[in-house]
Design a protein around this motif. Sequence first.
Motif, short mmCIF file in Angstrom:
data_model
loop_
_atom_site.label_atom_id
_atom_site.label_comp_id
_atom_site.label_asym_id
_atom_site.label_seq_id
_atom_site.Cartn_x
_atom_site.Cartn_y
_atom_site.Cartn_z
N MET A 1 50.26 54.88 33.10
CA MET A 1 50.29 53.71 33.97
C MET A 1 49.02 52.87 33.80
N VAL A 2 49.21 51.62 33.46
CA VAL A 2 48.11 50.66 33.43
C VAL A 2 47.95 50.05 34.81
N THR A 3 46.75 50.03 35.32
CA THR A 3 46.50 49.42 36.63
C THR A 3 45.07 48.90 36.70
N HIS A 4 44.89 47.83 37.45
CA HIS A 4 43.53 47.35 37.73
C HIS A 4 43.01 47.92 39.04
N ASN A 5 43.91 48.63 39.74
CA ASN A 5 43.60 49.17 41.07
C ASN A 5 42.98 50.57 40.93
N THR A 6 41.68 50.66 41.14
CA THR A 6 41.00 51.94 40.95
C THR A 6 41.44 52.98 41.97
#
Length: 225
Positions: free
Chosen positions: A201-206
């Motif tokens: 999963m790619v996410t910008h949400n740490t």
Amino acid sequence: MTQLVLKNVSKTYLVGDDRIDAVNDISLGIEKGEFLSIVGHSGSGKTTLLSIIGGIAKPSSGTVLFEGDDIYSLDGDRLSKYRCEKIGFIFQFASLFQNLTSVENVMLPVVFKARRDKTAGDEKKAVELLGMVGLGDRVNAYPSQLSGGQQRRVAIARAFMNDPGLILADEPTGDLDEETEAEMMRLFAGMNEERGITFVMVTHNTELARQCKRQMRMGQGFQVP
């Protein structure tokens, strides 16, 4: 069992006289049943890496092995079969067909599975998947009748239609409210734990990334230690 192996994978684009190194010498092993998050700034190569794993963007160099097979040595039909039957994609945008209902959009992957037509059993399964993402009452709605978040959930349901061994998710909760985002993450965790589906999963949400079993960071195409 190691399900996915990347060996020294790079992807370079030439734009005019400019050379863009989107992915730089990535080597990675992913075990079956892992849940890996990939984080990094915009332009760090995350989406390109997903596309390479998914058989969409051929690397400029390096090798991608899925269950021991070099996917980019497969002929066109076998590579298409890999994308259709082994992989479930959740793209950055919902990408629904506007002239199809929710249930018809979810059933789309079946149409391309070994060139077979959809069946009544497939429709039942699609309805069940829509119920799992909270859209059991919207199975006959068209995309224009759905909110952006509802369209996203249809796309999430579609990714599971062919019982893939690996889900590639590019910002899968990007346009969901916090409550629905939490529901979808619980769904992913359940699919991962109960069915052994591997997630990348790619996410910008740490915060979301920390919920995953393993994290990876990218920067300027490189894997950052």
